[in-house]
Design a protein around this motif. Structure first.
Motif, mmCIF file in Angstrom:
data_model
loop_
_atom_site.group_PDB
_atom_site.id
_atom_site.type_symbol
_atom_site.label_atom_id
_atom_site.label_comp_id
_atom_site.label_asym_id
_atom_site.label_seq_id
_atom_site.Cartn_x
_atom_site.Cartn_y
_atom_site.Cartn_z
ATOM 1 N N MET A 63 57.451 33.424 32.159
ATOM 2 C CA MET A 63 56.400 32.875 33.022
ATOM 3 C C MET A 63 55.468 33.986 33.504
ATOM 4 O O MET A 63 54.256 33.802 33.590
ATOM 5 N N PHE A 66 53.068 34.669 30.787
ATOM 6 C CA PHE A 66 52.084 33.579 30.701
ATOM 7 C C PHE A 66 51.028 33.724 31.785
ATOM 8 O O PHE A 66 49.824 33.654 31.530
ATOM 9 N N VAL A 67 51.477 33.903 33.031
ATOM 10 C CA VAL A 67 50.539 33.937 34.162
ATOM 11 C C VAL A 67 49.598 35.133 34.035
ATOM 12 O O VAL A 67 48.383 35.005 34.235
ATOM 13 N N TYR A 70 47.090 34.466 30.998
ATOM 14 C CA TYR A 70 46.009 33.518 31.285
ATOM 15 C C TYR A 70 45.259 33.898 32.545
ATOM 16 O O TYR A 70 44.072 33.621 32.674
ATOM 17 N N GLY A 71 45.931 34.548 33.477
ATOM 18 C CA GLY A 71 45.288 34.948 34.725
ATOM 19 C C GLY A 71 44.228 36.011 34.494
ATOM 20 O O GLY A 71 43.130 35.954 35.060
ATOM 21 N N LEU A 74 41.237 34.576 33.110
ATOM 22 C CA LEU A 74 40.573 33.784 34.138
ATOM 23 C C LEU A 74 39.617 34.625 34.963
ATOM 24 O O LEU A 74 38.512 34.193 35.303
ATOM 25 N N ILE A 75 40.037 35.831 35.314
ATOM 26 C CA ILE A 75 39.157 36.659 36.139
ATOM 27 C C ILE A 75 38.211 37.474 35.257
ATOM 28 O O ILE A 75 37.623 38.462 35.688
#
Lengths: 213, 222, 255
Positions: A63, A66-67, A70-71, A74-75
Motif C-alpha cells: 500500500m 501504491f500511495v 500515485y501520490g 498527483l502532485i
C-alpha cells in the motif's frame, strides 16, 4: 529454461540489487534523522516521528508503494516506476531503521549522556562521538535483519509494474510455462543474496550477547 | 497540478471495502493459527534426537526467511495443483501465510523455550511426567509468555503481509481495492483510504493480542 | 515373562547403589559409589561444592544418567528404559535448591499436576490430597496464589507438598535451604524435621549441620566424586576419621 531466459532473470536481479542498495542507503540517511528526532527530547517532534513510524509499521509495504506511486503523480511529479518505488522503499526503510536505532540510542546507558554533558560536549559531538557509535553497534544485528526484509520487499515493485527479479520471473514463467522451475530459481537467487546476511546478523547477535555477559 | 481529489468511488465502494476488511481479518487469523501450529510443531521437531529432522526444520526456516513472500505464494500457488490439491486462491493464501509465519514462529518460540530454566524440566520429570507432558503442561505457556511481544509484532507483520495475497487474487482488502481502483481510476483516493483501513486493522490486531495476553498470561512473575 | 519389576518390594533396602560411576566426558563425577538406605532411614550428604553430592542424588531418580554400576529403588532396578525410570520417579520425590515451582500454575495446581497427569487420579481426589498436604506444610491459605506471590520459604514448603502429593516412598532434598534468606531457613527445616519424625525415608544434600545432628541416622561425606566417610552424626562430628572431613567440618562450622 534456456540461457536467454536465465540472463533475463539476472537482468532483473541487477535491478533488485540496485533498488535494495538505493532504498537501504537513502533509508539509512533518512532513518538516522528519524531516530534523532524521535529521541530529541522535544515532545511534539517526538510525537510526530512516533506517528510517522507507526504509520509505516502499521500498513502494508504494498500500500505504501501504491500511495507513493500515485501520490507523486498527483502532485505533478512525473517519475519512472522504479524511481517511485525507490522513494517508497526509502520512506519505508527510514521508519523501520529509525525505530531500530531509537531502540539502540535508548539502550546506551544514561551515564554516557551524563558524562558527555559533564564534559561540556555539544549535542552534535555527544551524538556523533559518544552515543551513536555505541547505539549503532548495539543495533547492527537488527539493522542487518531489516536489510534482508528490504531486499525481499523490493519484490513488491513487481506489482507496481517495475521489472526486477520477481517480475522477470513472472514474465519468463508466462513464456515457457514452467512456473515451478522459474520461481524455484528466482527464490534461490533471493536466498543467495539474503542468507549470508542472515547468517552474519545471527553471528553478530551471538557475539554481542556473549560479550554482554 | 489541477487535480481535484474525488472520493466518490471510495464512498460508493465502501460496503465492499469494509466486507473485504473482514476477509483480511479472516485470512490473517487463519494464517496465524496455522503458523502457531507449525511453530510449536517445528520447535518440537527442531529439538528431536533425530538429526535429519532437525536439519529439515533448520533448512525450512532459513529457506522461508530468506526468500520473499511473493515468490513463496507464487510457488505454492503453482505447486499445489501438481500435488493433486486443487484449492481456491484464498485457502492457498492461508497455507502460504501459515508456512511463512510458521518459519518465523519456530525461531521465536524456540527462543522462548530456551529461556525457561532447566530446573522446570527437571522438576516435571522428577514428578513422574513424560517429556511430552512436561513440554505441553510446564514449558509451553511460560515460553509463550516470554516471547509474546515478539510473536505479536511478527503476527501484525503477517496481517500486513495478507495484502500480498492479492497477487493470486485471494479475497482480501488489497485485491478488492485494486478492483475499485481499476474501475474508477481514482488510484490515490482508493489506496490512501485503504491504507488508513490497514492502520486500523493492525491497531485492532495489537489490541486483540494485548487482550489475549492479559487473559491468558495473567499469572505474576518475579 | 516380565523380568523388570516395577513395584516396590519391602524385602530389599529402600535404595541401594553399588559401584556407580559417572563421567562428564573425561571428567569423572562419581567414583565407585556404594550406598544402602533402609526404609525410614535419614541420610545427610555433605561435602565441598563439586564433590558430586547433587549428582549422586540426581542419579537416584535418573535426572542424570550414569555409566557403570546398579541403582535399585525399592527393588526396582533403575535401568535406562523409560518404564523403570517412570516407575522410580513415581516413588521418589525431589525438592530442589531453586524450588522449581511452575510459575503459571497456582500453588494448588502445582500440587495437583503430577497426581492428575502421572498417577491419573481423579480431579477431586487430587485436590483433596493437595489441600491436605498444603495443610501439613502449613500453607493451605495460600492455595490459590501463584508462586511469585510467595516468599522463598513458602515456595519451598509448597515444593515439598508438591512432591509429597505423589505419596513417594523416598524424598530427595538437593540443598533445599541454600537459596533461602536466613530468616526462612527454619520454616523449611522444621517441615523436613516433621517429615522425618513421621518415618519418611530421606536423603538430604545440605550444609545444615544442626539438622544433620538432630535428624540424620547417618552422615555421608563426599569429596571429588567419592564417598570419603560415613558415620552416625554423633561420631561424624565428634570424631571424624579423615583429614578432609576434619578440614571440611572446620570450614563449615567456623572453627
Amino acid at each position: 529454461m534456456g540461457r536467454d531466459e536465465f540472463l533475463f532473470l539476472l537482468l532483473g536481479l541487477k535491478w533488485t540489487v540496485a533498488l535494495s542498495a538505493i532504498g537501504f542507503v537513502s533509508g539509512c540517511l533518512a532513518g538516522l534523522a528519524i531516530a534523532l528526532l524521535r529521541t530529541s527530547g522535544i515532545r511534539p517532534v517526538e510525537r510526530a516521528t512516533a506517528g510517522y513510524i507507526a504509520l509505516f509499521q502499521g500498513t502494508p509495504l504494498l500500500m505504501q508503494l501504491f500511495v507513493v506511486y500515485y501520490g507523486l503523480a498527483l502532485i505533478g511529479i512525473k517519475m519512472d516506476a522504479w524511481a517511485a518505488v525507490a522513494v517508497g522503499l526509502t520512506l519505508h526503510a527510514s521508519a523501520y531503521l529509525g525505530e531500530i536505532w531509537r531502540g539502540g540510542i535508548e539502550a546506551v546507558p544514561r551515564g554516557q549522556t551524563e558524562a558527555s554533558k559533564a564534559l561540556a560536549l555539544s549535542y552534535a559531538s555527544r551524538m556523533k562521538d559518544v552515543i551513536l557509535p555505541q547505539a549503532l553497534r548495539i543495533s547492527l544485528p537488527a539493522t542487518i535483519g531489516f536489510l534482508v526484509q528490504l531486499i525481499k520487499g523490493t519484490s513488491l515493485a513487481s506489482i507496481v509494474g517495475f521489472t526486477e527479479l520477481t517480475r522477470a520471473g513472472n514474465i519468463i514463467s508466462n513464456q515457457i510455462f514452467q512456473p515451478l522451475t522459474v520461481f524455484g530459481i528466482v527464490g534461490m537467487l533471493y536466498f543467495i543474496m539474503c542468507c549470508p546476511l542472515t547468517i552474519y546478523g545471527a553471528y553478530l547477535e551471538r557475539k554481542f550477547a556473549a560479550s554482554a555477559r | 497540478m489541477n487535480y481535484t481529489l474525488d472520493f466518490t468511488p471510495v464512498v460508493e465502494g465502501l460496503p465492499s471495502l469494509l466486507t473485504a476488511c473482514l476477509g483480511t481479518f479472516a485470512l490473517a487469523i487463519c494464517g496465524m493459527l496455522l503458523a502457531t501450529v507449525i511453530g510449536i510443531g517445528g520447535v518440537v521437531l527442531r529439538q528431536s534426537k533425530i538429526a535429519p529432522l532437525r536439519w529439515l526444520i533448520i533448512s525450512f526456516v532459513e529457506l522461508i526467511r530468506n526468500t520473499p513472500f511473493l515468490v513463496q505464494i507464487f510457488f505454492i500457488y503453482f505447486a499445489l495443483p501438481l500435488t493433486g490439491i486443487r484449492l481456491d486462491p484464498t485457502p492457498t493464501a492461508i497455507i502460504a501465510l501459515g508456512i511463512n509465519g510458521g518459519a518465523y514462529a519456530i525461531e521465536i518460540i524456540r527462543g522462548g523455550v530456551q529461556s525457561i530454566p532447566k530446573g522446570q524440566m527437571e522438576a516435571g520429570l522428577a514428578l513422574g511426567l513424560h517429556k511430552g507432558q512436561v513440554f505441553r503442561l510446564i514449558i509451553l505457556k511460560p515460553a509463550l509468555k516470554a516471547i509474546f511481544p515478539s510473536l505479536t509484532s511478527q503476527f501484525v507483520l503477517l496481517t500486513l503481509t495478507t495484502s500480498i495475497a492479492s497477487a493470486i487474487s485471494a479475497y482480501e482488502l488489497t485485491s478488492v481495492s485494486q478492483r475499485i481502483e481499476s474501475d474508477s481510476f481514482r488510484s490515490f483516493e482508493v489506496y490512501f483510504t485503504v491504507t488508513i483501513f490497514y492502520l486500523v486493522i493492525s491497531w485492532l490486531m495489537m489490541r486483540l493480542f494485548a487482550l489475549f495476553s492479559a487473559r491468558y498470561f495473567a499469572y505474576p512473575v518475579k | 515373562m516380565n523380568d523388570i519389576s516395577t513395584t516396590v518390594d519391602s524385602t530389599h533396602p529402600m535404595i541401594s547403589m553399588s559401584g556407580v560411576e559417572k563421567w562428564y566426558g573425561a571428567f569423572q563425577a562419581l567414583r565407585n559409589i556404594n550406598i544402602s538406605v533402609e526404609k525410614g532411614e535419614k541420610i545427610v550428604l555433605c561435602g565441598p561444592s563439586g564433590s558430586g553430592k547433587s549428582t549422586l542424588i540426581r542419579c537416584i531418580n535418573h535426572l542424570e544418567s550414569y555409566q557403570k554400576g546398579v541403582i535399585r529403588v525399592g527393588g526396582i532396578v533403575l535401568g535406562h528404559q523409560a518404564k523403570t525410570i517412570d516407575a522410580v520417579r513415581r516413588e521418589v520425590g525431589m525438592v530442589f535448591q531453586q524450588f522449581n515451582l511452575f510459575p503459571h500454575l497456582t500453588v494448588l495446581e502445582n500440587c495437583m499436576l503430577a497426581p492428575l497427569r502421572a498417577l491419573r487420579l481423579g480431579k477431586e481426589e487430587a485436590e483433596a490430597r493437595a489441600r491436605q498436604l498444603l495443610e501439613r506444610v502449613k500453607i493451605a491459605e495460600q492455595a490459590d496464589k501463584y508462586p511469585a506471590q510467595l516468599s522463598g520459604g513458602q515456595q519451598q514448603r509448597v515444593a515439598i507438598a508438591r512432591a509429597l502429593c505423589m505419596r513417594p516412598q523416598v524424598m530427595l532434598f538437593d540443598e533445599p535451604t541454600s537459596a533461602l534468606d536466613p530468616e526462612m531457613v527454619k520454616e523449611v527445616l522444621d517441615t523436613m524435621i516433621g517429615l522425618a519424625e513421621e518415618g519418611m525415608t530421606m536423603i538430604c544434600v545440605t550444609h545444615e549441620m544442626g539438622f544433620a545432628r538432630q535428624v540424620a541416622d547417618r552422615v555421608i561425606f563426599m569429596a571429588t566424586g567419592a564417598i570419603v566417610e560415613e558415620a552416625p552424626p554423633a561420631e561424624f562430628f565428634s570424631n571424624p576419621k579423615h583429614e578432609r572431613t576434619r578440614k571440611f567440618l572446620g570450614e563449615i562450622l567456623g572453627h
